[in-house]
Each structure stands twice: as structure tokens, then as C-alpha cells.
Design an enzyme around this catalytic site. Structure first.
Site, short mmCIF file in Angstrom:
data_model
loop_
_atom_site.label_atom_id
_atom_site.label_comp_id
_atom_site.label_asym_id
_atom_site.label_seq_id
_atom_site.Cartn_x
_atom_site.Cartn_y
_atom_site.Cartn_z
N ARG A 37 -3.94 3.92 -9.36
CA ARG A 37 -2.97 3.61 -8.31
C ARG A 37 -1.96 2.58 -8.80
O ARG A 37 -2.34 1.54 -9.34
CB ARG A 37 -3.70 3.09 -7.07
CG ARG A 37 -2.84 2.99 -5.84
CD ARG A 37 -3.65 2.56 -4.64
NE ARG A 37 -3.98 1.14 -4.69
CZ ARG A 37 -4.35 0.42 -3.62
NH1 ARG A 37 -4.48 1.01 -2.45
NH2 ARG A 37 -4.63 -0.85 -3.73
N PHE A 64 -8.99 4.57 5.90
CA PHE A 64 -9.50 3.39 5.20
C PHE A 64 -10.85 3.01 5.81
O PHE A 64 -10.99 2.96 7.03
CB PHE A 64 -8.52 2.22 5.31
CG PHE A 64 -8.87 1.07 4.44
CD1 PHE A 64 -8.75 1.17 3.06
CD2 PHE A 64 -9.36 -0.12 4.97
CE1 PHE A 64 -9.10 0.11 2.23
CE2 PHE A 64 -9.71 -1.17 4.15
CZ PHE A 64 -9.57 -1.06 2.78
N ASP A 88 -2.51 1.82 11.63
CA ASP A 88 -2.77 0.81 10.60
C ASP A 88 -1.59 0.81 9.64
O ASP A 88 -1.31 1.81 8.98
CB ASP A 88 -4.08 1.15 9.87
CG ASP A 88 -4.49 0.08 8.86
OD1 ASP A 88 -3.61 -0.64 8.36
OD2 ASP A 88 -5.69 0.00 8.55
N TYR A 107 -1.07 -9.77 3.40
CA TYR A 107 -1.20 -10.16 2.00
C TYR A 107 -0.79 -9.09 1.00
O TYR A 107 -0.84 -9.32 -0.20
CB TYR A 107 -2.62 -10.63 1.68
CG TYR A 107 -3.73 -9.68 2.07
CD1 TYR A 107 -4.08 -8.62 1.26
CD2 TYR A 107 -4.44 -9.88 3.24
CE1 TYR A 107 -5.11 -7.76 1.61
CE2 TYR A 107 -5.48 -9.02 3.61
CZ TYR A 107 -5.81 -7.97 2.79
OH TYR A 107 -6.82 -7.11 3.14
N LYS A 108 -0.37 -7.92 1.46
CA LYS A 108 0.08 -6.89 0.53
C LYS A 108 1.59 -7.02 0.33
O LYS A 108 2.06 -7.93 -0.33
CB LYS A 108 -0.35 -5.52 1.01
CG LYS A 108 -1.88 -5.31 1.02
CD LYS A 108 -2.25 -3.91 1.43
CE LYS A 108 -3.74 -3.64 1.29
NZ LYS A 108 -4.58 -4.37 2.26
#
Length: 415
Positions: free
Chosen positions: A387, A143, A214, A239-240
């Protein structure tokens, strides 16, 4: 807003009987009612922003109108005996997160962003690594923020360190006596490929290196076993799949054996006694030393309330359903994928899959815009990735069936 090429009512699309039966016997089905989900939409983007928990709205109302509005500054310490004070929020949230990531509560610090925590964790790992080691080994397609943070840290530390980028599947082959730390994301944000946390950690340790993981696309999607895997450090966002709201505080994990590691960003809330106002930093015990500034009360309270949804959830049941949802989506699109120009990039092997399904398509950006306009909210990732994230707490097998039908219908019209 884009006008879809094809329009249909998602909730009226037929669902095969065997999938309705799976919903009827789903041990997590009752969790759906705890979220505020808009009608006419199948939300498959919880791996970017989780849905709103009803508990969050109730909690924020109380925090703003009563704790802030009435008690004012007294809320920093009021209710400490009952675990309701603002000062204790980071530790209470850390304890709830610890169960989800296979850690002890004193190994988790909550606050700041994932990027800031990556900086802190990576700096601690480098300071703890064997002297003379100079390489941070990472996935070449990691990422971007992880790569940027590593580059920035190296810029501060000087040329003695190097960021070495290799294909994720080749990390073990590049472990040698130069590697100080391995920086990896467990679940790839584009493809959903899941790395073997335990195997990679063991290989790193065998080579004398430390690990920084991560967990942005792992925590809350399935059980993560950091201590069982022997992980050294880890970070993740709130927040995911944790549903803590936009910009929710992130977390940092530091295994107990690394609690004496230097703290690169030492703030007053990481001090052993913040209100002593000492002029020299004396770290708090455990991972709390990695907390920097004043707790973000509103966002921490939202995350705290959102995590309560997991309290009675069997994490293995969460994983079982996640795999079943993604298996079903893949199976439904398999018969038409080639004709519609879809190329599956998510591993079929369950052990190597997170909780999302991704496809390549030559017109992915435009196709996703069409899908969103039609009520199927996934997302696009450059250069050509469609996605779709699946959240076991609020997705049903009927959702999966209708989403697959909708994807096919949009692509048929688009083609």
C-alpha cells in the site's frame, strides 16, 4: 533493520522533464516546506500516520511551556475572548474540520477515538431509525474496528439486532425494510477504492435507512461533502491525512436533523453547562453533545495547529493533485507490473479512487520490508497488499517518479 537487496540514493534517481514541469506548476508545491520530512526517504504512509507539521512543534512548545507551565489551570478559561482557552478547543477544531468534510461547525464533535465515535454514531443512528428495523448493513471487508464496534453494540442491545455483512458493491441490492443503518468506510483501507458517498446515501434513504460513514481515509485527502450527499452520521481520525500526530483525537459528524438523537455515552463535557455539575444529563446544543470527557489539550492542540495548513488550500486543487499523483504512479509501474508480479487492486477509474495505490504481490510482507529499508516507506496489509499513500500537501511528482523507480529496482533484485 533489514538490509536492502539493492541500494540507491533516491534523490539522485532521474526524473522525466514533464514531471519536473508538473512540479514547477503545482499550486500546492509551497506546502511541502511546512512539514518536517526526513532526508533520503520517500514517505508514502501518510494514510497511516501523517507527517509532522512545523506548526505543531511550535504550538506544543507554547502549550507546554507557557499555557501549562506558566498559566497552569488558568489556561482552561484564559484567553476565551480571543479564542485561546483550552475549554473552547473542541469547538475550534470542529470548525476547522467542518470545511474539510462539507459540514456546519455545529455538526462536528471532536474528541475520543474513531472507534469510540463509531459506537456513539451507530448507537444514535439505531435509536433514530424507524421502529422495528433490526439490521446494520455493512461491507463484509470493512475496517475491522468498525465491525468490532458494531458487534459490541449489538451485544449490549441484545439479539433483536443483526450485523449483516455483504460485498461493498452489493450494499444497494441488500437495502430493504429490515435495515436500520448502513455502516460503511468511504475509502477502503487496503485497496483505496472510493464509494460514491452521495449515491449510497441516497439509496439508503430511499429504503428508509440511515448512514454512518467512516472517513478515516478520506478527510484531508480530498474534499468530502457530507451535507451535499445527505449523510446522517460520520466519523474519522485526526492522525492520517489530517496530520494531527499519533493517536490524535477523532471526530464525529451528526447532521443537524439528528441533533435530538440520544447520546449513548453522555459525559460531562457534552452537557449544556458542564460546570453546573447537575446530576442529570442535559445535552449541549448541536454535535457538542457527543463530546464526553475533558478535552485532551496536548493532542487537541497538535491537531488544531496541523489543520491550519489547510486554511488557504483549495480542496478541489487537493483532489486534482491527488488523482494526478496516483495516476502517475500507476502509469509508471504499468509497463513492468506483470513481469514483477504486481497486481493493481486500486480502481483506475478516478471517481472510485481515494489517495492511495495498492498492489497485490505474493511476497508482499517481505517486499515492503525491503522497500522500507531502501527508503520507500509504504506499508503492508494482510494478506498480500503493498500500500502506497499519496499526500498532495507534501508529495511531488519527482517523489512519485523516484518511488516507482525504487519499487521496480527492489522487485527486480528481489525476484
Amino acid at each position: 533493520m533489514t538490509t536492502p537487496t539493492v541500494q540507491f540514493a533516491l534523490d539522485r534517481l532521474p526524473v522525466p522533464a514533464h514531471l519536473l514541469d508538473q512540479d514547477a506548476h503545482d499550486p500546492l508545491a509551497h506546502k511541502r516546506q511546512e512539514f518536517m520530512l526526513p532526508g533520503g526517504v520517500i514517505y508514502l504512509d501518510g494514510n497511516s500516520l501523517g507527517a509532522l507539521s512545523r506548526r505543531v512543534t511550535e504550538r506544543l512548545t507554547r502549550v507546554t511551556t507557557q499555557e501549562w507551565g506558566q498559566a497552569l489551570i488558568g489556561s482552561w478559561t484564559a484567553g476565551a475572548a480571543q479564542g485561546q482557552d483550552w475549554m473552547g478547543l473542541p469547538d475550534r477544531v470542529a470548525a476547522k474540520l467542518a470545511r474539510l468534510i462539507g459540514a456546519h461547525p455545529d455538526e462536528v464533535a471532536v474528541g475520543d477515538s474513531t472507534s469510540v465515535n463509531t459506537f456513539k454514531a451507530l448507537a444514535a443512528a439505531l435509536a433514530t431509525a424507524h421502529p422495528g428495523r433490526r439490521v446494520i448493513l455493512t461491507d463484509q471487508d470493512n475496517f475491522p474496528t468498525d465491525l468490532y464496534v458494531a458487534q459490541g453494540l449489538i451485544g449490549l442491545l441484545g439479539e433483536r439486532y443483526e450485523l449483516r455483512r455483504v460485498p461493498a458493491d452489493d450494499v444497494a441490492a441488500h437495502l430493504n425494510s429490515e435495515v436500520a443503518a448502513v455502516l460503511l468506510t468511504q475509502v477502503d483501507y487496503r485497496t483505496g477504492r472510493c464509494l460514491d458517498l452521495a449515491a449510497v446515501s441516497a439509496a439508503a434513504h430511499a429504503a428508509g435507512a440511515l448512514t454512518v460513514w467512516d472517513l478515516a481515509h478520506s478527510a484531508g485527502a480530498f474534499p468530502v461533502e457530507l451535507n451535499a450527499a445527505g449523510a446522517d452520521f460520520a466519523v474519522g481520525c485526526g492522525y492520517k491525512y489530517l496530520n494531527g500526530g499519533p493517536g490524535a483525537p477523532a471526530f464525529l459528524f451528526a447532521a443537524r436533523r439528528h441533533h435530538a438523537a440520544p447520546v449513548a455515552l453522555s459525559g460531562w463535557m457534552g452537557h449544556a453547562d458542564p460546570f453546573e455539575m447537575a446530576r442529570d444529563f442535559q445535552p449541549a446544543p448541536g454535535a457538542r453533545r457527543f463530546v464526553t470527557g475533558t478535552p485532551m489539550v496536548l493532542s487537541l492542540s497538535a491537531l488544531d495547529a496541523a489543520l491550519d495548513v489547510f486554511e488557504d488550500v483549495d480542496l478541489q486543487a487537493l483532489r486534482t493533485k491527488s488523482l494526478a499523483l496516483t495516476d502517475t504512479f500507476i502509469a509508471l509501474l504499468d509497463p513492468v507490473s506483470e513481469r514483477l508480479g504486481l497486481t493493481l487492486v486500486t480502481p483506475r477509474d478516478q471517481a472510485r479512487r481515494g489517495s492511495q495505490v495498492s498492489y497485490r504481490h505474493p511476497d508482499a510482507r517481505a517486499v515492503m520490508a525491503e522497500l522500507i529499508a531502501a527508503g520507500i516507506v509504504g506499508d503492508f496489509r494482510t494478506p498480500d497488499i503493498l500500500r502506497f499513500g499519496f499526500t498532495p500537501l507534501y508529495h511531488s511528482f519527482a517523489d512519485v517518479s523516484r518511488a516507482a523507480q525504487g519499487v521496480q529496482a527492489v522487485l527486480e533484485a528481489y525476484a
